[in-house]
Design an enzyme around this catalytic site. Structure first.
Site, PDB file in Angstrom:
ATOM      1  N   HIS A   1       9.023 -11.387 -11.169  1.00  0.00           N
ATOM      2  CA  HIS A   1       9.787 -10.559 -10.232  1.00  0.00           C
ATOM      3  C   HIS A   1      10.912 -11.369  -9.603  1.00  0.00           C
ATOM      4  O   HIS A   1      10.709 -12.021  -8.571  1.00  0.00           O
ATOM      5  CB  HIS A   1       8.849 -10.025  -9.157  1.00  0.00           C
ATOM      6  CG  HIS A   1       7.684  -9.256  -9.700  1.00  0.00           C
ATOM      7  ND1 HIS A   1       6.610  -9.871 -10.299  1.00  0.00           N
ATOM      8  CD2 HIS A   1       7.432  -7.921  -9.731  1.00  0.00           C
ATOM      9  CE1 HIS A   1       5.736  -8.941 -10.698  1.00  0.00           C
ATOM     10  NE2 HIS A   1       6.207  -7.755 -10.361  1.00  0.00           N
TER      11      HIS A   1
ATOM     12  N   PHE B   1     -19.671   2.492   3.071  1.00  0.00           N
ATOM     13  CA  PHE B   1     -18.237   2.353   3.314  1.00  0.00           C
ATOM     14  C   PHE B   1     -17.659   1.045   2.786  1.00  0.00           C
ATOM     15  O   PHE B   1     -16.487   0.751   3.008  1.00  0.00           O
ATOM     16  CB  PHE B   1     -17.934   2.554   4.799  1.00  0.00           C
ATOM     17  CG  PHE B   1     -18.357   3.908   5.289  1.00  0.00           C
ATOM     18  CD1 PHE B   1     -18.003   5.055   4.576  1.00  0.00           C
ATOM     19  CD2 PHE B   1     -19.141   4.056   6.418  1.00  0.00           C
ATOM     20  CE1 PHE B   1     -18.418   6.311   4.990  1.00  0.00           C
ATOM     21  CE2 PHE B   1     -19.558   5.313   6.841  1.00  0.00           C
ATOM     22  CZ  PHE B   1     -19.201   6.446   6.123  1.00  0.00           C
TER      23      PHE B   1
ATOM     24  N   GLU C   1     -12.219  -0.132   8.062  1.00  0.00           N
ATOM     25  CA  GLU C   1     -12.976  -1.040   7.200  1.00  0.00           C
ATOM     26  C   GLU C   1     -12.072  -1.929   6.339  1.00  0.00           C
ATOM     27  O   GLU C   1     -12.324  -3.116   6.178  1.00  0.00           O
ATOM     28  CB  GLU C   1     -13.937  -0.254   6.290  1.00  0.00           C
ATOM     29  CG  GLU C   1     -15.143   0.344   7.002  1.00  0.00           C
ATOM     30  CD  GLU C   1     -14.846   1.671   7.674  1.00  0.00           C
ATOM     31  OE1 GLU C   1     -13.697   2.168   7.578  1.00  0.00           O
ATOM     32  OE2 GLU C   1     -15.765   2.234   8.299  1.00  0.00           O
TER      33      GLU C   1
ATOM     34  N   GLY D   1       6.166  -1.801  -0.208  1.00  0.00           N
ATOM     35  CA  GLY D   1       4.809  -1.539  -0.689  1.00  0.00           C
ATOM     36  C   GLY D   1       3.780  -1.824   0.392  1.00  0.00           C
ATOM     37  O   GLY D   1       2.863  -1.028   0.627  1.00  0.00           O
TER      38      GLY D   1
ATOM     39  N   HIS E   1     -27.965   0.655   6.459  1.00  0.00           N
ATOM     40  CA  HIS E   1     -28.087   2.024   5.941  1.00  0.00           C
ATOM     41  C   HIS E   1     -27.901   1.984   4.430  1.00  0.00           C
ATOM     42  O   HIS E   1     -27.009   2.598   3.874  1.00  0.00           O
ATOM     43  CB  HIS E   1     -27.078   2.953   6.620  1.00  0.00           C
ATOM     44  CG  HIS E   1     -27.311   3.090   8.102  1.00  0.00           C
ATOM     45  ND1 HIS E   1     -27.307   2.015   8.946  1.00  0.00           N
ATOM     46  CD2 HIS E   1     -27.556   4.171   8.870  1.00  0.00           C
ATOM     47  CE1 HIS E   1     -27.550   2.421  10.184  1.00  0.00           C
ATOM     48  NE2 HIS E   1     -27.710   3.718  10.169  1.00  0.00           N
TER      49      HIS E   1
ATOM     50  N   ASP F   1     -28.603  12.181   6.718  1.00  0.00           N
ATOM     51  CA  ASP F   1     -27.131  12.125   6.638  1.00  0.00           C
ATOM     52  C   ASP F   1     -26.604  12.571   5.273  1.00  0.00           C
ATOM     53  O   ASP F   1     -25.439  12.944   5.135  1.00  0.00           O
ATOM     54  CB  ASP F   1     -26.619  10.718   6.972  1.00  0.00           C
ATOM     55  CG  ASP F   1     -26.406  10.547   8.477  1.00  0.00           C
ATOM     56  OD1 ASP F   1     -26.238  11.571   9.169  1.00  0.00           O
ATOM     57  OD2 ASP F   1     -26.418   9.397   8.949  1.00  0.00           O
TER      58      ASP F   1
ATOM     59  N   LEU G   1      -0.863  -5.265  -2.604  1.00  0.00           N
ATOM     60  CA  LEU G   1       0.058  -5.068  -1.473  1.00  0.00           C
ATOM     61  C   LEU G   1      -0.684  -4.641  -0.215  1.00  0.00           C
ATOM     62  O   LEU G   1      -1.658  -3.888  -0.267  1.00  0.00           O
ATOM     63  CB  LEU G   1       1.135  -4.053  -1.854  1.00  0.00           C
ATOM     64  CG  LEU G   1       2.057  -4.556  -2.978  1.00  0.00           C
ATOM     65  CD1 LEU G   1       2.938  -3.430  -3.517  1.00  0.00           C
ATOM     66  CD2 LEU G   1       2.911  -5.721  -2.517  1.00  0.00           C
TER      67      LEU G   1
ATOM     68  N   HIS H   1      13.422  -5.562  -9.909  1.00  0.00           N
ATOM     69  CA  HIS H   1      12.121  -5.792  -9.267  1.00  0.00           C
ATOM     70  C   HIS H   1      11.177  -6.632 -10.116  1.00  0.00           C
ATOM     71  O   HIS H   1      10.729  -7.687  -9.676  1.00  0.00           O
ATOM     72  CB  HIS H   1      11.447  -4.452  -8.923  1.00  0.00           C
ATOM     73  CG  HIS H   1       9.984  -4.583  -8.650  1.00  0.00           C
ATOM     74  ND1 HIS H   1       9.492  -4.848  -7.397  1.00  0.00           N
ATOM     75  CD2 HIS H   1       8.899  -4.537  -9.481  1.00  0.00           C
ATOM     76  CE1 HIS H   1       8.174  -4.952  -7.463  1.00  0.00           C
ATOM     77  NE2 HIS H   1       7.792  -4.758  -8.710  1.00  0.00           N
TER      78      HIS H   1
HETATM   79  C1  LIG Z   1      -2.232  -2.349  -3.880  1.00  0.00           C
HETATM   80  C2  LIG Z   1      -1.163  -2.481  -4.905  1.00  0.00           C
HETATM   81  N1  LIG Z   1      -0.724  -1.399  -5.562  1.00  0.00           N
HETATM   82  C3  LIG Z   1       0.202  -1.516  -6.525  1.00  0.00           C
HETATM   83  C4  LIG Z   1       0.731  -2.745  -6.845  1.00  0.00           C
HETATM   84  C5  LIG Z   1       1.736  -2.878  -7.976  1.00  0.00           C
HETATM   85  N2  LIG Z   1       3.065  -3.226  -7.415  1.00  0.00           N
HETATM   86  C6  LIG Z   1       3.522  -4.482  -7.391  1.00  0.00           C
HETATM   87  S1  LIG Z   1       5.013  -4.610  -6.679  1.00  0.00           S
HETATM   88  C7  LIG Z   1       5.092  -2.944  -6.394  1.00  0.00           C
HETATM   89  C8  LIG Z   1       6.274  -2.350  -5.716  1.00  0.00           C
HETATM   90  C9  LIG Z   1       6.464  -3.012  -4.413  1.00  0.00           C
HETATM   91  O1  LIG Z   1       7.615  -2.571  -3.796  1.00  0.00           O
HETATM   92  P1  LIG Z   1       8.149  -3.428  -2.600  1.00  0.00           P
HETATM   93  O2  LIG Z   1       7.061  -3.869  -1.743  1.00  0.00           O
HETATM   94  O3  LIG Z   1       9.234  -2.659  -1.978  1.00  0.00           O
HETATM   95  O4  LIG Z   1       8.699  -4.737  -3.289  1.00  0.00           O
HETATM   96  P2  LIG Z   1      10.150  -4.962  -3.898  1.00  0.00           P
HETATM   97  O5  LIG Z   1      10.248  -4.140  -5.122  1.00  0.00           O
HETATM   98  O6  LIG Z   1      11.118  -4.532  -2.890  1.00  0.00           O
HETATM   99  O7  LIG Z   1      10.134  -6.410  -4.197  1.00  0.00           O
HETATM  100  C10 LIG Z   1       3.940  -2.321  -6.864  1.00  0.00           C
HETATM  101  C11 LIG Z   1       3.685  -0.873  -6.766  1.00  0.00           C
HETATM  102  C12 LIG Z   1       0.248  -3.856  -6.136  1.00  0.00           C
HETATM  103  N3  LIG Z   1       0.660  -5.092  -6.386  1.00  0.00           N
HETATM  104  N4  LIG Z   1      -0.669  -3.698  -5.162  1.00  0.00           N
END
Ligand SMILES: Cc1ncc(C[n+]2csc(CCOP(=O)(O)OP(=O)(O)O)c2C)c(N)n1
Ligand SMILES: [Mg+2]
Length: 700
Positions: free
Chosen positions: A39, A465, A440, A183, A489, A497, A142, A288
C-alpha cells in the site's frame, strides 16, 4: 488540481525537512514496488505528518525502544506499514530481544525494507508486535489500533496514579498517538473505544485521522458521509483540523494543542492526498493497495525533485538529521528518566520493586499464599463464585492485577472487592475495577493496550459474547499478550435465557485459535488451579470459562487432586489397577456427571476411568508418555461429555468414540429440563459407556 500545483502547494517545507519527508515517501514506494504488493499511497500522503510527529514531538529514544516512559506511536492503518518501517529505518531504532535486552543491531536495516513482505523479513505486510522492534502493537484489522491505543492510554493513567509521587510526577507521563484512516473511523470498535476515552477524559491520547476520502472501493462518498468532527465532539474530545498534510507548521500547532489540552483526548483531522505526487494515481483508490508501477514511480520522483532512477535512496544527511532531532531528544529524556529512577528506588523501594517485576512480567514473592482451598461439598458453588474468591485472593498480592467487565461484573463476579480497590474513573485513575461499558470488542483491544504497558489486565463477560470480541482476542493471541479473559454463563447451564445466551460452538472456536490457553474448570479447586496456571503465563492470553450454576466441589480425598489441572487433563477416578475398559472424559460442569456415572458403573462391575480435561491446550503440550498414561491408546472405548458442539472431540475419543454433545442451538427452559432434553444425565452416560465397551469388544 494539477500535480505540480499540489506539489508546490507545500509552502512551509524546509529543505532538510522536505528531503526527509521525500525519503520516507520514496522508500515506501520502492518497498511496495519491490514486493510487488502493498500500500504505497498512504505513506506517501502521511509522510509529513509522521515526520513532524516523530522528529519534533515524539518522546522516543531509538536506542532504547522499550524505555517504559516513551511516547507510543500506533499505526492503526496497518496497511500503511511501509510508513512505519521507513521511520524505524531512518531513525535507526535498535532491535530488542524477546527478554527486553536492547541489542546493538538496527531493527529495520535497509535490506529489510528491500525484502518487504518476504519470508522472515522484519518488514511483514502489516506491523507485528514482538517481531519488529519499535512496533508498539500489531495492526491490520482496521480499528484495532485506535482501540488498543485507548488501552495504552488507560494503562498509562493507571501507572501514573499508582506510581508517580511528589517530585516524580514525570515517572509516567507518556502520550499515546494513533494514526488512523477512514476504515478505522468506520469500524464500530473505534466508536466504542472513542466513547470510553472521552468519558474517561484521557488527555494523554491523540488520534490523527487521515481524512483522504479514499478507501478500497473508491471515494468515501460511497458509504461514509457522517460528520466525524461533530461525532468526536459528541464523545467529549477536543477536535482540531489541519487542512493540508504537507503543512508542517499547522501540524506542529495541532500537536502543541494536543499537548496543552489537559482535560480530554484530542482528534486531529488531517486532509491529505493519497498517493501524493503520483501524477495518475493521486487521490484515487488506485494508490491505495497496489504498487504504483515503475513509470508512475519515476514520475512521482520527478515531482519530488528526486533522482528518478535511484531506488531505496537515502540522501546524505538524512540519518544524521533524525539523530539530531528525535534521536538526541529521545536519548536525553530517556537517560534523565533512568537517572532519576535510582532516586525513586531509594525513596520508594517497594513501588520500584513492583515496577521492576511488572515490567518483566514477574509476579510478587508469595503471590499465591492466600489462594483458597475449597472443602468437598456435594452442592458446591458456581465456578464464577469460586473464581471471585480466587481472583480476590490473588489481587491482594498482585497490585497490578486489574480489570473489569463489559457491564457484567455482578454476573461474572469479577469485582475486586478488596478494601481500597476502587473504581477506575476520571476522578480515580488508580482504581482497580474497570467499567468498560457494553463494549466487548473495544474491551478486548483495550485489554491488549493495557497489557502492552505491562499491567496484568482481565476482562469479563458472558461467554456467548466472545463473538463480539473475537477480533481483539485474536490479536491478544497473535501478540502473545498475557491478557486474562473471564467468561461465565458457559453453556445451556444459563437455562431460561435461551439460545441467544447459550454458547454451543464457542469452546470449539477458542480451541481452534492458536496461542490461546482455554481452561474450563470442573469445580472450585480446579478454579484455584486454573488461576494459578493463568497468572504464571507470560506470553499467552487465557480464557477462563466458568459456570453460572453451582457445581459440586469434588471430594479430593476420594478422587485425584486438582493440581492435575496444570497438565490439561488428568485421571480423576480410575478403575482398579489402573486398567479401565472405558474412559469418560469431561470438562467443566460435566466432570461431576462423569463421576456419578463412574460410580454407577463401578456398582455394576464395569471398570471405568474418569478424565477431567479442563484444557486441551495444556494437555497437548505434555509429553507423549504422560498423554498416553491419561488416555492409553489400547483403551478405545471412550466417551466425551461436554454441553457443547462435539467439534474436534474425535481427536481424543477417536472416530469410533462417543461424544455426548449438543449439535443444535440451545432452548429456553429451566436447566433441569434442558439437561434431560439434551441427554446430560447419568443413565445416558452409563449407557454410552456400556455401548462403547461392547462396540470395541466386538471389534477386538
Ligand atoms: C477490519 C478490516 N476490514 C477490512 C480490511 C481490508 N482493508 C484494508 S485497507 C482498507 C481500506 C481502508 O481505507 P482507509 O482506512 O481510508 O485507508 P486508505 O485507503 O486511505 O489508506 C480495507 C477495507 C481490514 N484491513 N480490516
Ligand atoms: Mg482513506
Amino acid at each position: 488540481m494539477s500535480t505540480a500545483t499540489v506539489f508546490s502547494s507545500s509552502p512551509v517545507l524546509q529543505t532538510m525537512d522536505l528531503t526527509c519527508v521525500n525519503t520516507i515517501r520514496t522508500l515506501s514506494m520502492d518497498g511496495v514496488q519491490a514486493a510487488n504488493s502493498g500500500h504505497p499511497g498512504t505513506p506517501m500522503a502521511l509522510a509529513p505528518v509522521a515526520y513532524c510527529l516523530w522528529q519534533q514531538f515524539l518522546r522516543f529514544d531509538p536506542q532504547d525502544p522499550v524505555w517504559p516512559n516513551r511516547d507510543r506511536f500506533v499505526l492503526s492503518i496497518g496497511h500503511a506499514s511501509m510508513l512505519l518501517y521507513s521511520l524505524l529505518h531512518l531513525t535507526e531504532v535498535r532491535a530488542v530481544s524477546k527478554d527486553y535486552e536492547t541489542l546493538g543491531e538496527v531493527s529495520v536495516p535497509l535490506d529489510s525494507l528491500k525484502a518487504f513482505r518476504q519470508l522472515d523479513s522484519r518488514c511483514p505486510g502489516h506491523p507485528e508486535y514482538r517481531w519488529t522492534s519499535g512496533v508498539e502493537t500489531t495492526t491490520g484489522p482496521l480499528g484495532q489500533g485506535v482501540a488498543t491505543s485507548v488501552g495504552i492510554a488507560i494503562g498509562r493513567q493507571w501507572l501514573s496514579a499508582r506510581y508517580n509521587r511528589p517530585g516524580f510526577e514525570d515517572l509516567f507521563d507518556f502520550n499515546v498517538y494513533a494514526l488512523c484512516g477512514d476504515g478505522c473511523m468506520m469500524e464500530g470498535i473505534s466508536s466504542e473505544a472513542a466513547s470510553l476515552a472521552g468519558h474517561l477524559r484521557l488527555s494523554n491520547l491523540c488520534w490523527i485521522y487521515d481524512n483522504n476520502h479514499i478507501t478500497i472501493e473508491g471515494n468515501t462518498s460511497l458509504a461514509f458521509t457522517e460528520d466525524v468532527a461533530t461525532r468526536f465532539i459528541g464523545y467529549g474530545w477536543n477536535v482540531t483540523r489541519v487542512g493540508d498534510a504537507n503543512d508542517l507548521e499547522m501540524l506542529a500547532r495541532a500537536f502543541r494543542t494536543f499537548r496543552s489540552t489537559k482535560d480530554r483526548p484530542t482528534l486531529i483531522i488531517v486532509d491529505s492526498h493519497i498517493g501524493y505526487g503520483a501524477p495518475h494515481k493521486q487521490d484515487t483508490s488506485g494508490a491505495h493497495g497496489e504498487p504504483l508501477g515503475e513509470e508512475e514511480i519515476r514520475l512521482a520522483k520527478r515531482n519530488y525533485g528526486w533522482p528518478e532512477d535511484k531506488k531505496f535512496y537515502v540522501p546524505d544527511g538524512v540519518y544524521d538529521h533524525f539523530r539530531q532531532g528525535i534521536g538526541k531528544r529521545g536519548k536525553l529524556l530517556r537517560d534523565a528518566w533512568f537517572a532519576r529512577i535510582g532516586d525513586y528506588r531509594k525513596q520508594y523501594p517497594e513501588l520500584a520493586e513492583e515496577l521492576f517485576r511488572m515490567q518483566h512480567r514477574q509476579l510478587p514473592e508469595g503471590w499465591d499464599r492466600d489462594l483458597p482451598e475449597f472443602p468437598a461439598d456435594p452442592i458446591g458453588l458456581a465456578t464464577r463464585e469460586s473464581s471471585a474468591k480466587v481472583l480476590n485472593a490473588a489481587a491482594k498480592n498482585i497490585p497490578w492485577l486489574i480489570g473489569g467487565a463489559a457491564d457484567l461484573a455482578p454476573s461474572t463476579k469479577t469485582r475486586i472487592t478488596l478494601e481500597g480497590a476502587g473504581d477506575f474513573s476520571e476522578e480515580n485513575y488508580a482504581g482497580r475495577n474497570f467499567h468498560f461499558g457494553i463494549r466487548e470488542h473495544a474491551m478486548g483491544a483495550i485489554l491488549n493496550g493495557m497489557s502492552l504497558v505491562k499491567v496484568r489486565p482481565f476482562g469479563a463477560g458472558f461467554f456467548i459474547f466472545v463473538d463480539y470480541m473475537r477480533g481483539s482476542l485474536r490479536l491478544s493471541a497473535l501478540m502473545e499478550l498475557p491478557v486474562i479473559y473471564v467468561f461465565t454463563h458457559d453453556s445451556i447451564g444459563v437455562g431460561e435465557d435461551g439460545p441467544t445466551h447459550q454458547p454451543i460452538e464457542h469452546l470449539a472456536h477458542m480451541r481452534a485459535m492458536p496461542g490461546l490457553i482455554m481452561i474450563r474448570p470442573a469445580d472450585a479447586n480446579e478454579v484455584r488451579e486454573a488461576w494459578k496456571v493463568i497468572l504464571q503465563l507470560h506470553h499467552a492470553p487465557a480464557v477462563l470459562v466458568l459456570t453460572r450454576q453451582a457445581l459440586p466441589t469434588i471430594d479430593r480425598a476420594n478422587y485425584a487432586p486438582a493440581s492435575g489441572l496444570a497438565r490439561g487433563a488428568y485421571v480423576l477416578a480410575d478403575a482398579p489397577g489402573g486398567n479401565p475398559e472405558v474412559i469418560l472424559i469431561g470438562t467443566g460442569s460435566e466432570v461431576s456427571l462423569c463421576v456419578e456415572a463412574y460410580e454407577q458403573l463401578k456398582k455394576e462391575g464395569v471398570r471405568a476411568r474418569v478424565v477431567s480435561m479442563p484444557s486441551w491446550e495444556l494437555f497437548d503440550v505434555q509429553d507423549k508418555s504422560y498423554r498416553e498414561s491419561v488416555l492409553p491408546p489400547r483403551v478405545k472405548a471412550r466417551v466425551s461429555v461436554e454441553v457443547a458442539s462435539d467439534f474436534g472431540w474425535s481427536k481424543y475419543t477417536g472416530s469410533e468414540g462417543c461424544n455426548i454433545c449438543i449439535e443444535t442451538f440451545g432452548v429456553s427452559a429451566p436447566l433441569k429440563q434442558l439437561l434431560k432434553k439434551f441427554g446430560f444425565n447419568v443413565e445416558n452416560v452409563v449407557a454410552a459407556a456400556k455401548s462403547q465397551i461392547s462396540q470395541h469388544q466386538t471389534k477386538g
